[in-house]
Design an enzyme around this catalytic site. Structure first.
Site, PDB file in Angstrom:
ATOM      1  N   LYS A  16      55.107  11.435  -1.022  1.00 31.48           N
ATOM      2  CA  LYS A  16      54.197  12.362  -1.723  1.00 31.48           C
ATOM      3  C   LYS A  16      54.966  13.289  -2.677  1.00 31.48           C
ATOM      4  O   LYS A  16      54.538  13.503  -3.798  1.00 31.48           O
ATOM      5  CB  LYS A  16      53.402  13.211  -0.719  1.00 31.48           C
ATOM      6  N   ARG A  92      44.899  18.627   5.076  1.00 28.02           N
ATOM      7  CA  ARG A  92      45.349  17.677   6.103  1.00 28.02           C
ATOM      8  C   ARG A  92      44.386  17.591   7.267  1.00 28.02           C
ATOM      9  O   ARG A  92      44.634  16.844   8.216  1.00 28.02           O
ATOM     10  CB  ARG A  92      46.696  18.139   6.674  1.00 28.02           C
ATOM     11  N   ARG A 126      66.471  10.432   5.275  1.00 27.24           N
ATOM     12  CA  ARG A 126      66.093  11.475   4.306  1.00 27.24           C
ATOM     13  C   ARG A 126      67.001  12.699   4.447  1.00 27.24           C
ATOM     14  O   ARG A 126      67.254  13.176   5.547  1.00 27.24           O
ATOM     15  CB  ARG A 126      64.632  11.874   4.524  1.00 27.24           C
ATOM     16  N   ARG A 157      66.328  17.769   7.170  1.00 31.57           N
ATOM     17  CA  ARG A 157      65.331  18.814   7.434  1.00 31.57           C
ATOM     18  C   ARG A 157      65.194  18.964   8.937  1.00 31.57           C
ATOM     19  O   ARG A 157      65.222  17.977   9.665  1.00 31.57           O
ATOM     20  CB  ARG A 157      63.984  18.357   6.846  1.00 31.57           C
ATOM     21  N   ARG A 168      54.388  14.491  14.325  1.00 35.80           N
ATOM     22  CA  ARG A 168      53.741  14.622  13.012  1.00 35.80           C
ATOM     23  C   ARG A 168      52.889  13.397  12.705  1.00 35.80           C
ATOM     24  O   ARG A 168      51.795  13.506  12.168  1.00 35.80           O
ATOM     25  CB  ARG A 168      54.797  14.802  11.910  1.00 35.80           C
TER      26      ARG A 168
HETATM   27  P1  ADP Z   1      55.639  15.799   5.738  1.00 36.07           P
HETATM   28  O1  ADP Z   1      54.496  15.325   4.903  1.00 36.07           O
HETATM   29  O2  ADP Z   1      56.858  14.911   5.654  1.00 36.07           O
HETATM   30  O3  ADP Z   1      55.221  16.122   7.147  1.00 36.07           O
HETATM   31  P2  ADP Z   1      55.635  18.375   4.406  1.00 36.07           P
HETATM   32  O4  ADP Z   1      56.799  18.980   3.702  1.00 36.07           O
HETATM   33  O5  ADP Z   1      54.472  17.997   3.552  1.00 36.07           O
HETATM   34  O6  ADP Z   1      56.231  17.120   5.157  1.00 36.07           O
HETATM   35  O7  ADP Z   1      55.138  19.337   5.575  1.00 36.07           O
HETATM   36  C1  ADP Z   1      56.018  19.859   6.531  1.00 36.07           C
HETATM   37  C2  ADP Z   1      55.248  20.591   7.642  1.00 36.07           C
HETATM   38  O8  ADP Z   1      54.510  21.700   7.077  1.00 36.07           O
HETATM   39  C3  ADP Z   1      54.188  19.763   8.354  1.00 36.07           C
HETATM   40  O9  ADP Z   1      54.726  18.960   9.387  1.00 36.07           O
HETATM   41  C4  ADP Z   1      53.273  20.869   8.904  1.00 36.07           C
HETATM   42  O10 ADP Z   1      53.829  21.495  10.034  1.00 36.07           O
HETATM   43  C5  ADP Z   1      53.273  21.903   7.795  1.00 36.07           C
HETATM   44  N1  ADP Z   1      52.138  21.724   6.849  1.00 36.07           N
HETATM   45  C6  ADP Z   1      52.215  21.438   5.514  1.00 36.07           C
HETATM   46  N2  ADP Z   1      50.979  21.351   4.969  1.00 36.07           N
HETATM   47  C7  ADP Z   1      50.096  21.563   5.975  1.00 36.07           C
HETATM   48  C8  ADP Z   1      48.667  21.590   6.060  1.00 36.07           C
HETATM   49  N3  ADP Z   1      47.883  21.356   4.989  1.00 36.07           N
HETATM   50  N4  ADP Z   1      48.098  21.860   7.260  1.00 36.07           N
HETATM   51  C9  ADP Z   1      48.844  22.106   8.352  1.00 36.07           C
HETATM   52  N5  ADP Z   1      50.198  22.085   8.358  1.00 36.07           N
HETATM   53  C10 ADP Z   1      50.825  21.822   7.172  1.00 36.07           C
END
Ligand code: ADP
Length: 212
Positions: A16, A92, A126, A157, A168
């Site tokens: 993404k 999400r 990653r 990370r 996740r």
């Molecule tokens: P990934 O898609 O690899 O999980 P992101 O960088 O998009 O990584 O998100 C990292 C973390 O941030 C997620 O695992 C979650 O804990 C939190 N997060 C990000 N966006 C949201 C959202 N819209 N709702 C709830 N938690 C979120």
């Protein structure tokens, strides 16, 4: 129709962030990556960062209210955003999608489809560069030199441990996949095979935008 409000949907490590960079230049709108913003809030030690930290390091989603307040204030902080935006990683959950629908309706939702086995491999490889902030894939797990800026500052990370990925991914399946039906019913969801090379995925995105 001109596309100006776009969502990127997909499991962790589906690409993404990479496609968000491509799309934001293509559509020419500001981009919000909610995960990225949350990590920067944690780094800065803000109140939002403090509230989100434990959830993120456990691989859990942060509570809907916290994320919705953050997105609303991002959307409101600049009048230019009423003309369009790109959201990477939001919504999400169904309550997040419904809340967004009340303030601003997306024109197009791009979903990146990648099977779990490929995602696990990507997560293990990653790295993020703490000097130039690039996200890169290393060829072996010992590599510390960033291929973009050459500094020896690559790190994983904290939420990219495999245990955290599993949580996740399970959350994604349970809480995020209902959004596929939600946006399909609105006629605005387009699926892309995210196992292809980044350039091929970008080319498919270009095609979708041109035909929309
Ligand atoms: P990934 O898609 O690899 O999980 P992101 O960088 O998009 O990584 O998100 C990292 C973390 O941030 C997620 O695992 C979650 O804990 C939190 N997060 C990000 N966006 C949201 C959202 N819209 N709702 C709830 N938690 C979120």
């Amino acid at each position: 129709m001109t596309v100006s409000r776009v969502l990127l949907l997909g499991p962790p490590a589906s690409g993404k962030g990479t496609q968000a960079r491509h799309l934001t230049a293509l559509v020419n709108v500001p981009c919000l990556g909610t995960g990225k913003l949350l990590r920067s809030e944690i780094e800065k030690g803000t109140e939002v960062g403090k509230q989100a930290e434990q959830f993120i390091s456990n691989g859990e989603y942060v509570p809907d209210q916290l994320i919705m307040d953050m997105v609303k204030s991002w959307l409101n902080e600049d009048p230019q955003k009423s003309d369009g935006w790109l959201l990477d990683g939001f919504p999400r959950t169904l309550p997040q999608a419904e809340a967004l629908q009340e303030i601003s309706q997306p024109d197009l939702v791009i979903a990146l489809d990648v099977p779990k086995e490929n995602l696990e491999r990507r997560i293990l490889m990653r790295r993020e560069c703490s000097s130039c902030h690039s996200t890169v894939a290393v060829e072996n797990s010992e590599q510390v030199e960033c291929p973009v800026c050459n500094a020896e500052t690559l790190t994983s990370r904290s939420d990219d441990a495999i245990e955290s990925f599993k949580v996740r991914y399970a959350n994604y399946k349970e809480l995020t996949t209902p959004l596929f039906d939600y946006y399909t019913a609105k006629g605005i969801l387009r699926n892309i095979d995210g196992t292809q090379s980044p350039d091929k995925v970008s080319a498919e995105i270009d095609q979708i935008i041109n035909q929309f």
